[in-house]
Design an enzyme around this catalytic site. Structure first.
Site, PDB file in Angstrom:
ATOM      1  N   ARG A 165       7.428  -4.146   9.415  1.00 53.78           N
ATOM      2  CA  ARG A 165       8.377  -3.234   8.743  1.00 53.78           C
ATOM      3  C   ARG A 165       9.685  -3.130   9.530  1.00 53.78           C
ATOM      4  O   ARG A 165      10.241  -2.035   9.712  1.00 53.78           O
ATOM      5  CB  ARG A 165       7.769  -1.831   8.584  1.00 53.78           C
ATOM      6  CG  ARG A 165       6.473  -1.786   7.813  1.00 53.78           C
ATOM      7  CD  ARG A 165       6.644  -2.112   6.334  1.00 53.78           C
ATOM      8  NE  ARG A 165       5.388  -1.914   5.629  1.00 53.78           N
ATOM      9  CZ  ARG A 165       4.502  -2.887   5.414  1.00 53.78           C
ATOM     10  NH1 ARG A 165       4.755  -4.123   5.832  1.00 53.78           N
ATOM     11  NH2 ARG A 165       3.394  -2.637   4.757  1.00 53.78           N
ATOM     12  N   SER A 235       4.759   4.579   1.372  1.00 51.69           N
ATOM     13  CA  SER A 235       4.107   4.998   2.623  1.00 51.69           C
ATOM     14  C   SER A 235       5.142   5.713   3.474  1.00 51.69           C
ATOM     15  O   SER A 235       6.200   5.155   3.758  1.00 51.69           O
ATOM     16  CB  SER A 235       3.594   3.790   3.400  1.00 51.69           C
ATOM     17  OG  SER A 235       2.677   3.087   2.624  1.00 51.69           O
ATOM     18  N   GLU A 331       8.220   5.483   8.320  1.00 46.32           N
ATOM     19  CA  GLU A 331       8.687   4.187   7.813  1.00 46.32           C
ATOM     20  C   GLU A 331       9.922   4.410   6.929  1.00 46.32           C
ATOM     21  O   GLU A 331      10.833   3.592   6.875  1.00 46.32           O
ATOM     22  CB  GLU A 331       7.557   3.543   6.986  1.00 46.32           C
ATOM     23  CG  GLU A 331       7.957   2.241   6.338  1.00 46.32           C
ATOM     24  CD  GLU A 331       6.848   1.641   5.503  1.00 46.32           C
ATOM     25  OE1 GLU A 331       5.731   1.461   6.001  1.00 46.32           O
ATOM     26  OE2 GLU A 331       7.117   1.343   4.318  1.00 46.32           O
TER      27      GLU A 331
END
Ligand code: FAD
Ligand code: NAP
Length: 335
Positions: A165, A235, A331
């Site tokens: 990520r 998420s 995130e």
């Protein structure tokens, strides 16, 4: 191209948080894009694609660029073989429509990344991933403008410095992605990996690329909230990487802790599991809470603002830290 002032950004982020942009513009060509960079050289800049991975806690004191630059072309390559296919796709194309386009033509490599909301240009930013696939595996090149110098640069896959990520684009906030060149294949063999997906495909002997896309869509639609119905940004936290020793310690009390071997003696564990065991699965505080089917997703049930989200985020992080000694890292991008 017009410039707007004090533009409400609520409809430009999937969490539906309110904030005003000092200046807002929507370039539709590369020339317009260059113009807005040179018209406002000293303003802080924020690019918004689909707004599915960000939210606001305050007004944005600078220039918000909301590009609408579309287009897709197949490109030939000297090294190209029948097996390979190269596509250059402009940043504002919708990600999932692009995945559907490829799967319909039998182009292989994107099927696990079906139904991820957002744009093609944002995909390299956090190296989007799902079901064991990451977009870095199919990116050959990223074309971007350096927002300080106006120079157009081409980044090879290695130069993108992709990580979990993560990428050079996310770390520097310096580049505006114009297009992405994908390297896809024509031959497909399904490799079983994720339990949910394997189960969905168990009755098909040799799943096709279309079978996998359809299965991913079914699983995701069952498990994840549609951001257009229930505002969220996917998420909220990254999955943590911890030492095997730390995992073993937690396992003494929670034997079903997921622990996927990584490298350098680290294991990846599941943020969703930790949040669940900390008592936050489906927990709600006013208009903000975790999604009952997937506690890693924080949802806005009504009029929660960015500061409500941050307060709830801190509460979840505090609970997980005190029980498991693990710091959950967001995130989602917070502005
Ligand atoms: P935005 O939210 O608009 O932007 C994200 C970041 O990229 C911002 O920092 C922005 O400034 C920057 N950016 C956007 N476009 C450009 C550009 N052209 N040039 C430079 N910078 C740019 N993510 C996953 O990895 N896997 C998933 O499975 C997944 N599932 C999700 C499910 C749901 C329901 C939701 C709501 C989100 C999910 N996400 C997932 C997160 C999100 O979809 C991805 O991060 C996606 O890439 C965001 O695209 P976007 O265009 O909306 O980006
Ligand atoms: P899931 O399949 O229930 O898996 C739960 C967790 O275990 C995930 O975090 C996943 O890691 C990990 N995992 C499961 N099987 C694994 C394996 N064989 N090897 C390594 N790790 C494994 O997850 P889900 O919530 O239903 O989501 C499905 C997929 O979509 C996941 O890959 C998830 O990352 C992705 N997704 C991402 C977002 C986002 O916003 N980033 C939102 C929704 C879904 P990984 O997360 O590293 O895959």
């Amino acid at each position: 191209m017009d410039y707007y002032t004090k533009t409400q950004l609520k409809n430009y982020n999937s969490f539906k948080t309110e904030a005003l942009a000092k200046i807002f513009c929507q370039p539709t060509t590369i020339e317009e894009l260059r113009k807005c960079l040179s018209d406002y050289p000293h303003e802080k800049k924020l690019i918004i694609g689909g707004g599915c991975n960000l939210f606001f806690t305050k007004d944005f004191d600078g220039l918000v660029i909301y590009p609408n630059i579309k287009g897709l072309r197949e490109i030939s390559d000297e090294e190209e073989e029948d097996e390979d296919i190269f596509l250059e796709v402009n940043a504002s194309e919708n990600w999932d429509e692009f995945v559907a386009y490829c799967v319909e033509r039998g182009f292989v490599g994107l099927e696990n990344l079906s139904l991820i909301p957002g744009t093609v240009g944002a995909a390299p930013i956090q190296n989007i991933g799902a079901y064991g696939a990451e977009v870095k595996d199919v990116i050959r090149e990223v074309v971007a403008v350096d927002m300080e110098t106006g120079e157009t640069l081409s980044f090879s896959n290695a130069e993108c410095e992709f990580g979990y990520r993560d990428s050079i684009f996310k770390r520097t906030n310096k580049y505006l992605i114009l297009s992405v060149v994908f390297h896809l294949k024509r031959t497909f063999v399904y490799v079983p990996k994720y339990a949910d997906l394997n189960k969905e495909l168990e009755d098909i002997e040799e799943p096709s690329v279309q079978d996998v896309r359809d299965a991913v869509i079914r699983v995701r639609q069952r498990k994840l909230p549609d951001e257009k119905v229930l505002p969220n940004a996917g998420s909220f936290f990254k999955n943590p990487y911890i030492t095997q020793e730390h995992a073993d310690k937690i396992k003494a009390e929670y034997p079903d802790l997921p622990a996927f071997p990584y490298k350098d003696g680290l294991v990846k564990t599941s943020a969703a599991f930790l949040i669940d065991k900390a008592g936050y699965k489906g927990k709600r505080a006013g208009d903000i809470g975790t999604y009952p089917n997937q506690p890693l997703i924080i949802v806005n049930y009504g009029s929660a603002d960015g500061n409500d989200i941050v307060r709830f985020m801190n509460e979840v992080q505090g609970a997980v830290k005190s029980i498991f000694g693990i710091e959950l890292e967001p995130e989602v991008r917070i502005f």
